[in-house]
Write an enzyme that holds these catalytic residues in place. Sequence first.
Site, PDB file in Angstrom:
ATOM      1  N   ARG A   1       1.452  -4.870   6.094  1.00 41.31           N
ATOM      2  CA  ARG A   1       0.845  -3.751   5.395  1.00 41.31           C
ATOM      3  C   ARG A   1       1.671  -2.677   5.725  1.00 41.31           C
ATOM      4  O   ARG A   1       1.906  -2.091   6.747  1.00 41.31           O
ATOM      5  CB  ARG A   1      -0.634  -3.723   5.915  1.00 41.31           C
TER       6      ARG A   1
ATOM      7  N   ARG B   1      -5.632  -2.073   8.557  1.00 42.89           N
ATOM      8  CA  ARG B   1      -6.694  -3.133   8.245  1.00 42.89           C
ATOM      9  C   ARG B   1      -6.397  -3.708   7.174  1.00 42.89           C
ATOM     10  O   ARG B   1      -5.354  -3.705   6.384  1.00 42.89           O
ATOM     11  CB  ARG B   1      -7.879  -2.303   7.849  1.00 42.89           C
ATOM     12  N   LEU B   2      -7.529  -5.083   6.839  1.00 43.59           N
ATOM     13  CA  LEU B   2      -7.255  -6.012   5.961  1.00 43.59           C
ATOM     14  C   LEU B   2      -7.521  -5.564   4.580  1.00 43.59           C
ATOM     15  O   LEU B   2      -6.997  -6.208   3.466  1.00 43.59           O
ATOM     16  CB  LEU B   2      -7.587  -7.339   6.308  1.00 43.59           C
TER      17      LEU B   2
ATOM     18  N   GLU C   1      -0.648 -13.377  12.309  1.00 48.04           N
ATOM     19  CA  GLU C   1      -0.023 -12.150  13.237  1.00 48.04           C
ATOM     20  C   GLU C   1      -0.108 -11.011  12.014  1.00 48.04           C
ATOM     21  O   GLU C   1       0.259 -10.914  10.897  1.00 48.04           O
ATOM     22  CB  GLU C   1       1.445 -12.417  13.665  1.00 48.04           C
TER      23      GLU C   1
ATOM     24  N   ASP D   1       0.854  -1.174   0.068  1.00 51.81           N
ATOM     25  CA  ASP D   1       0.017  -0.016   0.097  1.00 51.81           C
ATOM     26  C   ASP D   1       0.863   1.325   0.010  1.00 51.81           C
ATOM     27  O   ASP D   1       1.922   1.312   0.700  1.00 51.81           O
ATOM     28  CB  ASP D   1      -0.953   0.097   1.039  1.00 51.81           C
TER      29      ASP D   1
ATOM     30  N   ASN E   1       1.448   3.432  -2.805  1.00 50.54           N
ATOM     31  CA  ASN E   1       2.112   3.675  -4.112  1.00 50.54           C
ATOM     32  C   ASN E   1       1.960   5.151  -4.719  1.00 50.54           C
ATOM     33  O   ASN E   1       2.955   5.941  -4.938  1.00 50.54           O
ATOM     34  CB  ASN E   1       1.994   2.834  -5.392  1.00 50.54           C
ATOM     35  N   ARG E   2       0.442   5.637  -4.476  1.00 50.47           N
ATOM     36  CA  ARG E   2       0.092   6.620  -4.906  1.00 50.47           C
ATOM     37  C   ARG E   2       0.779   7.800  -4.253  1.00 50.47           C
ATOM     38  O   ARG E   2       0.975   9.123  -4.545  1.00 50.47           O
ATOM     39  CB  ARG E   2      -1.327   6.686  -5.213  1.00 50.47           C
ATOM     40  N   ARG E   3       0.456   7.494  -2.573  1.00 50.77           N
ATOM     41  CA  ARG E   3       0.998   8.679  -1.767  1.00 50.77           C
ATOM     42  C   ARG E   3       2.387   9.003  -1.846  1.00 50.77           C
ATOM     43  O   ARG E   3       2.802  10.078  -1.650  1.00 50.77           O
ATOM     44  CB  ARG E   3       0.601   8.241  -0.466  1.00 50.77           C
TER      45      ARG E   3
ATOM     46  N   ASN F   1     -10.099  -1.660  -6.553  1.00 53.97           N
ATOM     47  CA  ASN F   1      -9.191  -0.903  -7.341  1.00 53.97           C
ATOM     48  C   ASN F   1      -9.775  -0.824  -8.801  1.00 53.97           C
ATOM     49  O   ASN F   1      -9.366   0.160  -9.476  1.00 53.97           O
ATOM     50  CB  ASN F   1      -7.648  -1.543  -7.589  1.00 53.97           C
TER      51      ASN F   1
END
Length: 262
Positions: free
Chosen positions: A211, A217-218, A230, A40, A42-44, A89
């Site tokens: 993450r 969150r998942l 875990e 998570d 990439n854009r930011r 997405n």
Amino acid sequence: MEIIPPRLKEPLYRLYELRLRQGLAASKSDLPRHIAVLCDGNRRWARSAGYDDVSYGYRMGAAKIAEMLRWCHEAGIELATVYLLSTENLQRDPDELAALIEIITDVVEEICAPANHWSVRTVGDLGLIGEEPARRLRGAVESTPEVASFHVNVAVGYGGRREIVDAVRALLSKELANGATAEELVDAVTVEGISENLYTSGQPDPDLVIRTSGEQRLSGFLLWQSAYSEMWFTEAHWPAFRHVDFLRALRDYSARHRSYGR
């Protein structure tokens, strides 16, 4: 004012990396068999780096995926699952989505290169991404060996709820084909029966879910399989995820006591 002079950062980083490696070598038996990663941010990352075109973030993230999988292989991890494209997405801007799918296709072909000797599987519905990308992905994955020391799942067109629904449908379809009665259909819906019809059927559940980008969150990722996994979160955006971050995740995992809900 920086506390650590720039000329000292690289040597200190290497020293820290070495210490993490040494610590993990002493606890080899406590490493996860299966790591799942939500790549998570990439854009930011692209926006924070001053890029107007977020596809640059996707390309840097794609390069990081191949690098991270090599880290997994070198560490002795047996299986890694990477979340590349969710069903949510697919609602993004058409031009952005087209660029993302092209980048994903390129990185999967790189992962499937014969030189890696990795066994690769897609998890998700490739019918959602278009005929040509799906054809390329299937061709790349089918070219990889079934037997290998390292296995990779690439989640493309994947949704956790959709996977569970598909598993139940597949289970019931098999029972109906065998002439099952209504009562037998009800009895067939078990934890074991659903597990056997998931996209990841035959594979161990993830021991560790990583993450990036600060989200905790998942987001629908491996909902069924991660019941007792875990979790490890980091603020780093995916393109900025470092080897020491990966090693820290393994170190923290090895120090935890897993109760599996007991």
